[in-house]
Design a protein around this motif. Structure first.
Motif, PDB file in Angstrom:
ATOM      1  N   ALA A 136      15.975  15.153 -13.607  1.00 27.11           N
ATOM      2  CA  ALA A 136      17.354  15.155 -14.088  1.00 27.11           C
ATOM      3  C   ALA A 136      18.296  15.522 -12.947  1.00 27.11           C
ATOM      4  O   ALA A 136      17.903  16.165 -11.967  1.00 27.11           O
ATOM      5  CB  ALA A 136      17.502  16.152 -15.232  1.00 27.11           C
ATOM      6  N   SER A 137      19.534  15.113 -13.086  1.00 25.44           N
ATOM      7  CA  SER A 137      20.527  15.443 -12.063  1.00 25.44           C
ATOM      8  C   SER A 137      20.860  16.930 -12.138  1.00 25.44           C
ATOM      9  O   SER A 137      20.665  17.579 -13.180  1.00 25.44           O
ATOM     10  CB  SER A 137      21.784  14.609 -12.285  1.00 25.44           C
ATOM     11  N   PRO A 138      21.348  17.502 -11.062  1.00 24.20           N
ATOM     12  CA  PRO A 138      21.703  18.933 -11.094  1.00 24.20           C
ATOM     13  C   PRO A 138      22.736  19.257 -12.167  1.00 24.20           C
ATOM     14  O   PRO A 138      22.665  20.320 -12.796  1.00 24.20           O
ATOM     15  CB  PRO A 138      22.247  19.180  -9.683  1.00 24.20           C
ATOM     16  N   GLN A 139      23.685  18.346 -12.380  1.00 20.97           N
ATOM     17  CA  GLN A 139      24.705  18.605 -13.402  1.00 20.97           C
ATOM     18  C   GLN A 139      24.070  18.678 -14.793  1.00 20.97           C
ATOM     19  O   GLN A 139      24.410  19.562 -15.601  1.00 20.97           O
ATOM     20  CB  GLN A 139      25.784  17.523 -13.368  1.00 20.97           C
ATOM     21  N   GLU A 140      23.131  17.758 -15.090  1.00 18.86           N
ATOM     22  CA  GLU A 140      22.477  17.783 -16.399  1.00 18.86           C
ATOM     23  C   GLU A 140      21.635  19.043 -16.565  1.00 18.86           C
ATOM     24  O   GLU A 140      21.636  19.674 -17.641  1.00 18.86           O
ATOM     25  CB  GLU A 140      21.593  16.553 -16.551  1.00 18.86           C
ATOM     26  N   ALA A 141      20.917  19.422 -15.536  1.00 19.74           N
ATOM     27  CA  ALA A 141      20.084  20.617 -15.615  1.00 19.74           C
ATOM     28  C   ALA A 141      20.939  21.867 -15.827  1.00 19.74           C
ATOM     29  O   ALA A 141      20.598  22.742 -16.643  1.00 19.74           O
ATOM     30  CB  ALA A 141      19.251  20.757 -14.349  1.00 19.74           C
ATOM     31  N   LEU A 142      22.067  21.956 -15.110  1.00 20.07           N
ATOM     32  CA  LEU A 142      22.948  23.112 -15.286  1.00 20.07           C
ATOM     33  C   LEU A 142      23.531  23.152 -16.694  1.00 20.07           C
ATOM     34  O   LEU A 142      23.650  24.223 -17.299  1.00 20.07           O
ATOM     35  CB  LEU A 142      24.076  23.068 -14.239  1.00 20.07           C
ATOM     36  N   ASN A 150      23.222  27.064  -6.311  1.00 21.16           N
ATOM     37  CA  ASN A 150      23.215  27.217  -4.849  1.00 21.16           C
ATOM     38  C   ASN A 150      22.548  26.017  -4.174  1.00 21.16           C
ATOM     39  O   ASN A 150      23.027  25.537  -3.134  1.00 21.16           O
ATOM     40  CB  ASN A 150      22.494  28.507  -4.461  1.00 21.16           C
ATOM     41  N   SER A 151      21.454  25.533  -4.767  1.00 21.71           N
ATOM     42  CA  SER A 151      20.780  24.370  -4.184  1.00 21.71           C
ATOM     43  C   SER A 151      21.672  23.140  -4.232  1.00 21.71           C
ATOM     44  O   SER A 151      21.747  22.361  -3.268  1.00 21.71           O
ATOM     45  CB  SER A 151      19.464  24.101  -4.933  1.00 21.71           C
ATOM     46  N   HIS A 152      22.355  22.962  -5.359  1.00 19.91           N
ATOM     47  CA  HIS A 152      23.264  21.818  -5.475  1.00 19.91           C
ATOM     48  C   HIS A 152      24.403  21.923  -4.453  1.00 19.91           C
ATOM     49  O   HIS A 152      24.774  20.929  -3.809  1.00 19.91           O
ATOM     50  CB  HIS A 152      23.828  21.763  -6.892  1.00 19.91           C
ATOM     51  N   SER A 169      17.493  36.689 -18.358  1.00 14.42           N
ATOM     52  CA  SER A 169      17.521  37.036 -16.929  1.00 14.42           C
ATOM     53  C   SER A 169      16.880  35.932 -16.085  1.00 14.42           C
ATOM     54  O   SER A 169      17.399  35.560 -15.022  1.00 14.42           O
ATOM     55  CB  SER A 169      16.797  38.364 -16.702  1.00 14.42           C
ATOM     56  N   THR A 170      15.754  35.405 -16.579  1.00  8.37           N
ATOM     57  CA  THR A 170      15.087  34.319 -15.849  1.00  8.37           C
ATOM     58  C   THR A 170      15.961  33.063 -15.795  1.00  8.37           C
ATOM     59  O   THR A 170      16.089  32.411 -14.750  1.00  8.37           O
ATOM     60  CB  THR A 170      13.745  33.995 -16.506  1.00  8.37           C
ATOM     61  N   ILE A 171      16.560  32.721 -16.938  1.00  6.89           N
ATOM     62  CA  ILE A 171      17.413  31.520 -16.977  1.00  6.89           C
ATOM     63  C   ILE A 171      18.636  31.701 -16.092  1.00  6.89           C
ATOM     64  O   ILE A 171      19.059  30.773 -15.380  1.00  6.89           O
ATOM     65  CB  ILE A 171      17.812  31.220 -18.426  1.00  6.89           C
ATOM     66  N   GLU A 172      19.217  32.876 -16.101  1.00  2.00           N
ATOM     67  CA  GLU A 172      20.377  33.134 -15.251  1.00  2.00           C
ATOM     68  C   GLU A 172      20.023  32.998 -13.772  1.00  2.00           C
ATOM     69  O   GLU A 172      20.770  32.404 -12.983  1.00  2.00           O
ATOM     70  CB  GLU A 172      20.926  34.532 -15.543  1.00  2.00           C
ATOM     71  N   PHE A 173      18.856  33.557 -13.401  1.00  2.00           N
ATOM     72  CA  PHE A 173      18.401  33.425 -12.017  1.00  2.00           C
ATOM     73  C   PHE A 173      18.173  31.957 -11.653  1.00  2.00           C
ATOM     74  O   PHE A 173      18.554  31.502 -10.565  1.00  2.00           O
ATOM     75  CB  PHE A 173      17.123  34.239 -11.820  1.00  2.00           C
ATOM     76  N   GLN A 174      17.566  31.212 -12.574  1.00  2.00           N
ATOM     77  CA  GLN A 174      17.288  29.801 -12.320  1.00  2.00           C
ATOM     78  C   GLN A 174      18.597  29.003 -12.192  1.00  2.00           C
ATOM     79  O   GLN A 174      18.728  28.131 -11.335  1.00  2.00           O
ATOM     80  CB  GLN A 174      16.423  29.225 -13.441  1.00  2.00           C
ATOM     81  N   ARG A 175      19.552  29.318 -13.056  1.00  2.54           N
ATOM     82  CA  ARG A 175      20.833  28.604 -12.995  1.00  2.54           C
ATOM     83  C   ARG A 175      21.559  28.883 -11.682  1.00  2.54           C
ATOM     84  O   ARG A 175      22.094  27.968 -11.036  1.00  2.54           O
ATOM     85  CB  ARG A 175      21.710  29.035 -14.168  1.00  2.54           C
ATOM     86  N   GLU A 176      21.578  30.144 -11.262  1.00  2.10           N
ATOM     87  CA  GLU A 176      22.238  30.477 -10.000  1.00  2.10           C
ATOM     88  C   GLU A 176      21.546  29.803  -8.812  1.00  2.10           C
ATOM     89  O   GLU A 176      22.209  29.306  -7.888  1.00  2.10           O
ATOM     90  CB  GLU A 176      22.254  31.993  -9.810  1.00  2.10           C
ATOM     91  N   ALA A 177      20.200  29.772  -8.849  1.00  2.00           N
ATOM     92  CA  ALA A 177      19.467  29.112  -7.766  1.00  2.00           C
ATOM     93  C   ALA A 177      19.752  27.618  -7.742  1.00  2.00           C
ATOM     94  O   ALA A 177      19.918  27.012  -6.671  1.00  2.00           O
ATOM     95  CB  ALA A 177      17.969  29.367  -7.931  1.00  2.00           C
TER      96      ALA A 177
END
Length: 233
Positions: free
Chosen positions: A20-26, A98-100, A87-95
């Motif tokens: 999926a695209s970064p926008q869709e994943a976010l 940043n990657s995007h 907490s895990t989802i928040e960390f994943q979203r921030e990562a």
């Protein structure tokens, strides 16, 4: 190969391997966070209700009170699990954000590098050196021309400076004499001044009035003394 590599490169259908695209994943991660937040709020309310129910029954109905406390414990356990998941989802979203961001920065830097390379392909260092040397020579020539124009050029006209100054002073003196001649003085009056009035009668009249006032005051005093004497007798 690490577990992370196996996870991203592992088997599966072509549909599951489609990233999926970064926008869709976010967007999906934010939806999940919102859903878990609502779940948190629900569990917190249930925990308060079960706690109030246990206090209500107390020692009167121990079985109902214990059941309420057990449900409260289960809800608290679920709430703790949701906290960890958030907490895990928040960390994943921030990562992922940043990657995007890094991907976009890298892509834009690549575009800029290609554009710079295309510009430099049309440039020759030897031509640039020759051009800069030519510019320097032209600037030197322009500077010499400016200095040549700014130099004072003296021509020998053959005139005596002292003689010219003397002539200028004569012209100034003539102009001054003309101005003095055109000045008109005021005319002196031919008739005599009027005579000053005699102020002695006024002084005499004032003295006469003063004496009359003094005489009246004296008469008034005599009349007052006479009246006082008559009253006393």
């Amino acid at each position: 190969m690490s577990k992370l590599g196996k996870f991203f490169k592992g088997g599966g259908s072509s549909k599951s391997r489609a990233a999926a695209s970064p926008q869709e994943a976010l967007a999906r991660l934010r939806e999940t966070e919102e859903m878990l937040g609502k779940k948190q709020e629900y569990l917190e309310n249930r925990i308060q209700r079960e706690l109030a129910l246990a206090k209500k029954h107390g020692t009167q109905n121990k079985r109902a009170a214990l059941q309420a406390l057990k449900r409260k414990k289960r809800f608290e356990k679920q709430l703790t699990q949701i906290d960890g998941t958030l907490s895990t989802i928040e960390f994943q979203r921030e990562a992922l954000e940043n990657s995007h961001t890094n991907t976009e920065v890298l892509r834009n830097m690549g575009f800029a590098a290609k554009a710079m390379k295309a510009v430099h392909e049309n440039m020759d260092l030897n031509k640039i050196d020759d051009l800069m040397q030519e510019i320097t020579e032209q600037q030197d020539i322009a500077q010499e021309i400016s200095e040549a124009f700014s130099q004072r050029v003296g021509f020998n006209d053959g005139f005596d400076e002292d003689e010219l100054m003397a002539e200028l002073e004569e012209l100034e003196q003539e102009e001054l004499n003309k101005k003095m001649t055109n000045i008109r003085l005021p005319n002196v009056p031919s008739s005599s001044l009027p005579a000053q009035p005699d102020r002695r009668p006024a002084t005499s009249s004032f003295a006469h009035r003063s004496r009359a006032a003094s005489s009246r005051r004296a008469e008034d005093e005599d009349d007052g003394i006479k009246q006082l004497a008559a009253w006393a007798t």
